[in-house]
Design an enzyme around this catalytic site. Structure first.
Site, PDB file in Angstrom:
ATOM      1  N   GLY A   7       0.833  -1.194   0.000  1.00 39.49           N
ATOM      2  CA  GLY A   7       0.000   0.000   0.000  1.00 39.49           C
ATOM      3  C   GLY A   7       0.867   1.243   0.000  1.00 39.49           C
ATOM      4  CG  LEU A   8       3.388   2.235  -2.690  1.00 33.40           C
ATOM      5  CD1 LEU A   8       3.849   2.185  -4.139  1.00 33.40           C
ATOM      6  CD2 LEU A   8       4.553   2.600  -1.778  1.00 33.40           C
ATOM      7  CB  SER A   9       0.162   6.941   1.575  1.00 28.22           C
ATOM      8  OG  SER A   9       1.452   7.156   2.142  1.00 28.22           O
ATOM      9  N   GLY A  11       3.961   8.733   0.775  1.00 27.65           N
ATOM     10  CA  GLY A  11       4.819   9.227   1.842  1.00 27.65           C
ATOM     11  C   GLY A  11       6.103   8.424   1.947  1.00 27.65           C
ATOM     12  CG  ASP A  13       6.632   6.348   7.411  1.00 30.24           C
ATOM     13  OD1 ASP A  13       7.853   6.433   7.638  1.00 30.24           O
ATOM     14  OD2 ASP A  13       5.775   6.993   8.037  1.00 30.24           O
ATOM     15  CB  SER A  14       3.879   3.670   1.967  1.00 31.28           C
ATOM     16  OG  SER A  14       3.831   4.903   1.290  1.00 31.28           O
ATOM     17  CG  LEU A  33      -6.392   1.962  -0.987  1.00 29.82           C
ATOM     18  CD1 LEU A  33      -6.895   1.732   0.443  1.00 29.82           C
ATOM     19  CD2 LEU A  33      -6.957   0.905  -1.923  1.00 29.82           C
ATOM     20  CB  CYS A  94      -9.595   4.668   7.691  1.00 26.53           C
ATOM     21  SG  CYS A  94      -9.123   4.917   5.966  1.00 26.53           S
ATOM     22  N   GLY A 119       3.376   0.756   5.319  1.00 27.19           N
ATOM     23  CA  GLY A 119       4.427   1.459   6.040  1.00 27.19           C
ATOM     24  C   GLY A 119       4.057   1.808   7.465  1.00 27.19           C
ATOM     25  CB  CYS A 193      -6.369  11.965   4.843  1.00 29.06           C
ATOM     26  SG  CYS A 193      -7.809  10.930   5.208  1.00 29.06           S
TER      27      CYS A 193
END
Length: 352
Positions: A7-9, A11, A13-14, A33, A94, A119, A193
């Site tokens: 999962g990549l935001s 940021g 960390d991910s 997402l 979430c 992350g 967010c």
């Protein structure tokens, strides 16, 4: 090493989670997402950065349209909660309803793998003694996010990797620099967010909840002033009440039926116990007799000693060793045994 959906935001960390797993030999697939509705949200900075990281690593990048799910599970959940006079915790909701379970389902059904990674700063281990996967705090206590992950299932824990759980945030930044990642110096998100998208929680809620003026009263029912909506207040709040008094006043209760904000001194906002519903025992089987543990009643609060008394209908009563300030309905009470997350649920009410 097998296939893993990360999962990549967008940021750091991910990004480091994806880069580290890729370096270890995993067949990494990036997944972002799409959560927010509205103009401009289709190409947010986070989505662009996530795509760039995947291009940099030479891995595929998938975008899943989760806007309707996010609207139902998070925005509607928040609005209905604030209208009812509680202060919902969107992040744990979430993680459960929008991120982990849907990601794992997509990984299985579309990408033919049983493994996802994020992350988040937390750890997972298998306990042969209990024949269960256990959720643990991260090594970096300052960044630990286990509080927001208590509602995950055994199925999700079984299929999830947390590559950052054993390292500090400083190490994550250093690794990002070593990999030359675009996000290495990207600032951390400081707010929800939704707040980042709307400016403040108040401005977000005012888009959905009509202004409804009511009374601010003391514990005896004496009217002290007016408010413009109970959704602007939360239990324990001191600043922004707008009432001049000889001693500091705190919000001690919200009454949605009478549309009142009830205030009192600090002592009146202290509770010896509380009820918690919607319990999820993530790392152990549901206890049938009282247990000793520690509980965290908000993200940045320390875990404090508590007696946990099981009740019917998936509830527990928490009796604190020392009375606690500002026990807030709608927030999570997460129960720990040392570094292990035993379980957690939603606070439904406090008792003096």
């Amino acid at each position: 090493m097998g296939k893993v959906v990360v999962g990549l935001s967008g940021g750091v960390d991910s990004s480091v989670a994806a880069a580290a797993l890729h370096a270890q030999g995993y067949d990494v697939i990036g997944l972002t997402l799409w959560l927010m509705k509205g103009k401009g949200q289709c190409c947010s900075e986070g989505m662009v950065d996530a795509a760039f990281i995947c291009e940099q690593l030479g891995v595929p990048h998938h975008i899943v349209d989760s806007r309707e799910l996010f609207q139902k599970e998070i925005i509607d959940y928040l609005v209905s909660g604030y209208e009812a006079g509680i202060t919902p915790l969107p992040c744990s909701q979430c993680n459960k309803a929008v991120k982990f379970s849907p990601m794992l389902h997509y990984a299985r059904e579309t990408l033919q793998t049983d493994t996802i990674a994020t992350g988040h700063y937390a750890r997972i281990r298998f306990s042969p003694e209990n024949n269960r996967y256990q959720l643990l705090r991260a090594v970096d206590q300052n960044k630990d996010q286990s509080y927001f992950l208590y509602d995950l299932t055994q199925d999700v824990l079984r299929g999830t990797l947390f590559p950052l759980g054993e390292q500090t945030k400083a190490e994550t930044r250093r690794i990002a620099q070593e990999f030359g990642l675009k996000t290495a110096d990207k600032p951390d998100s400081q707010d929800l967010c939704l707040i980042e998208a709307h400016g403040t929680m108040r401005s977000f809620l005012d888009k959905y909840i009509a202004v409804s003026e009511g009374d601010i009263v003391d514990l005896d029912g004496k009217v002290l002033g007016k408010h413009s909506g109970i959704h602007h207040y939360t239990i324990g709040q001191r600043k922004g009440i707008g009432i001049a008094a000889a001693e500091p006043l705190y919000v001690v209760k919200l009454d949605p039926v009478m549309n009142r904000v009830i205030v009192g001194n600090r002592e009146s906002a202290v509770s010896a116990a509380c009820l918690v519903g919607r319990m999820n025992w993530v790392s152990i089987a549901e206890p049938t007799t009282p247990i000793r543990a520690q509980v965290q009643v908000r993200y940045r609060s320390p875990a404090v000693p508590v007696n946990v008394i099981p009740l019917e209908n998936n509830q527990v009563k928490l009796v604190f060793d020392q009375p606690q300030f500002s026990i807030t309905p709608g927030q999570a009470a997460v129960i720990y045994e040392g570094e292990i997350v035993l379980g957690g649920g939603i606070i439904s009410g406090a008792t003096p």
